[in-house]
Design a protein around this motif. Sequence first.
Motif, PDB file in Angstrom:
ATOM      1  N   HIS A  78       1.257   6.516   4.080  1.00  0.00           N
ATOM      2  CA  HIS A  78       0.151   7.366   4.520  1.00  0.00           C
ATOM      3  C   HIS A  78       0.396   8.846   4.227  1.00  0.00           C
ATOM      4  O   HIS A  78      -0.537   9.642   4.141  1.00  0.00           O
ATOM      5  N   ARG A  83       0.842  -1.196   0.000  1.00  0.00           N
ATOM      6  CA  ARG A  83       0.000   0.000   0.000  1.00  0.00           C
ATOM      7  C   ARG A  83       0.876   1.245   0.000  1.00  0.00           C
ATOM      8  O   ARG A  83       1.996   1.220   0.529  1.00  0.00           O
ATOM      9  N   LYS A 118       1.774   9.981   1.454  1.00  0.00           N
ATOM     10  CA  LYS A 118       1.869  10.218   0.021  1.00  0.00           C
ATOM     11  C   LYS A 118       0.813  11.239  -0.379  1.00  0.00           C
ATOM     12  O   LYS A 118      -0.373  11.092  -0.065  1.00  0.00           O
ATOM     13  N   SER A 119       1.239  12.259  -1.109  1.00  0.00           N
ATOM     14  CA  SER A 119       0.340  13.382  -1.425  1.00  0.00           C
ATOM     15  C   SER A 119      -0.597  13.083  -2.594  1.00  0.00           C
ATOM     16  O   SER A 119      -1.609  13.767  -2.758  1.00  0.00           O
ATOM     17  N   SER A 120      -0.288  12.070  -3.418  1.00  0.00           N
ATOM     18  CA  SER A 120      -1.137  11.764  -4.570  1.00  0.00           C
ATOM     19  C   SER A 120      -1.870  10.445  -4.350  1.00  0.00           C
ATOM     20  O   SER A 120      -1.557   9.684  -3.430  1.00  0.00           O
ATOM     21  N   ALA A 121      -2.842  10.184  -5.197  1.00  0.00           N
ATOM     22  CA  ALA A 121      -3.612   8.948  -5.115  1.00  0.00           C
ATOM     23  C   ALA A 121      -3.070   7.883  -6.048  1.00  0.00           C
ATOM     24  O   ALA A 121      -3.759   6.909  -6.347  1.00  0.00           O
TER      25      ALA A 121
END
Length: 232
Positions: A81, A78, A83-86
């Motif tokens: 947490h 995964r 991470k700024s992007s999707a």
Amino acid sequence: MKYREVVIFSGHTFKVPQNIQRIDHLATHGWQLRYGGTKLFSDHTTDGSGAAAALEAATKELVRRIATLPAPSRLQQRPNHNKSSALPVGISGPIVRQRRGGRVRDCSLAVLLPRFGESAKRVNVYIGTENTYTPERFEQALQRAVELREAAVEAYQKASTRAMRAAGKELKDTLRAGLVPTPAAKAPKSAPAKAVTKPAAKVPAKAAAKGASKAPAKAPAKAPARRAAAAR
């Protein structure tokens, strides 16, 4: 196959293959297999005498699972947490930069490709320049990045499984040869050290003589009173 030495509560030492852990907690004593799920192999004794048989049983089950199951994935599953992007795990961007001598900026996606036994490789998937960028081109680049990442993960897993199968075969041959490590005997307790009585220090002869000269002379014993002269 990697091994490590484990000392159990009874003081015996065992050579244990990876993916097997020792459990000694309250009344629970045994070996826990951690490969394709967990399973506890109990000593069935309270003094540790059954630990060798339990370890052998756990090792045989480990060999069976290695031969039939894929190696556990050690890759991140995964995104972090923070991470700024999707974007999916292993993909980041878009990264915008202007190349030396260029007049316009371009953007791309960065893809981290895992490689078993080697450092991961980073590649860029081109999207377009600031003049040619469109949402459609971004989606196309993202699809390409996902495909590259999935192919690399699949290759990594296959290589990891092959390596584990080879290690499992080596472990199986060890079991067949009857080379399963037996517990080492406990080290005997050392006897308590006896107190050592130091001999009295010798006094030099000169010092003894000097000390003797300083000692006060004893008064001579008084002579017995002479008998009175014969009666007149």
